[in-house]
Scaffold this motif. Structure first.
Motif, short mmCIF file in Angstrom:
data_model
loop_
_atom_site.label_atom_id
_atom_site.label_comp_id
_atom_site.label_asym_id
_atom_site.label_seq_id
_atom_site.Cartn_x
_atom_site.Cartn_y
_atom_site.Cartn_z
N UNK A 97 0.86 -1.07 0.05
CA UNK A 97 0.03 -0.11 -0.08
C UNK A 97 0.85 1.30 -0.02
N UNK A 98 0.73 2.06 -0.93
CA UNK A 98 1.52 3.49 -1.01
C UNK A 98 0.44 4.36 0.02
N UNK A 99 1.26 4.76 0.78
CA UNK A 99 0.72 5.85 1.75
C UNK A 99 1.16 7.10 1.56
N UNK A 100 0.11 8.11 1.53
CA UNK A 100 0.20 9.63 1.37
C UNK A 100 -0.30 10.35 2.45
N UNK A 101 0.21 10.79 3.31
CA UNK A 101 -0.25 11.73 4.41
C UNK A 101 -0.33 13.25 3.70
#
Length: 128
Positions: A97-101
């Motif tokens: 999963x690519x996480x992007x805050x």
């Protein structure tokens, strides 16, 4: 005779764009929800997280449980952008999963666009 209040986990069993956010909650699918949300392939779930919460792995268990159906996780961290803790980033990356805050507002807008494109997107949105 009075009725007791029934407390249930908030859950909308579908995918829906977020129509509005602010004042401590969200509007979607002709409903409103006070508090934070997890928008996942299984539906939209109430999420017991605030801007003061530590974003640890345990808070993202439901996301990790649905990892096979998620490519991108947008994390709306509130008014301001907060970095995700290294342990959480590693667990999400290990689950592919690519996480992007980003701020919650930016996460809502990005989620709606990616949802409209039928992308495998999920969002963890902290209420503002």
């Amino acid at each position: 005779m009075g009725r007791g209040i029934e407390i249930r986990d908030a859950h909308f069993p579908g995918r829906a764009p977020i129509d509005a956010y602010g004042d401590g909650g969200f509007r979607f699918a002709d409903m409103s929800h006070r508090g934070s949300l997890l928008c996942l392939p299984s539906g939209i779930h109430g999420w017991d997280v605030t801007e003061e919460s530590t974003l640890d792995v345990a808070l993202f268990k439901r996301v990790l449980d649905e990892a096979r159906d998620i490519e991108v996780l947008l994390v709306g961290t509130g008014q301001d952008i907060r970095r995700l803790p290294p342990e959480l980033k590693i667990r999400l990356r290990d689950a592919r999963i690519i996480s992007d805050p980003m701020s919650t507002g930016a996460a809502v807008r990005t989620y709606n666009v990616m949802l409209a494109e039928s992308r495998a997107v999920a969002a963890a949105l902290i209420a503002v």
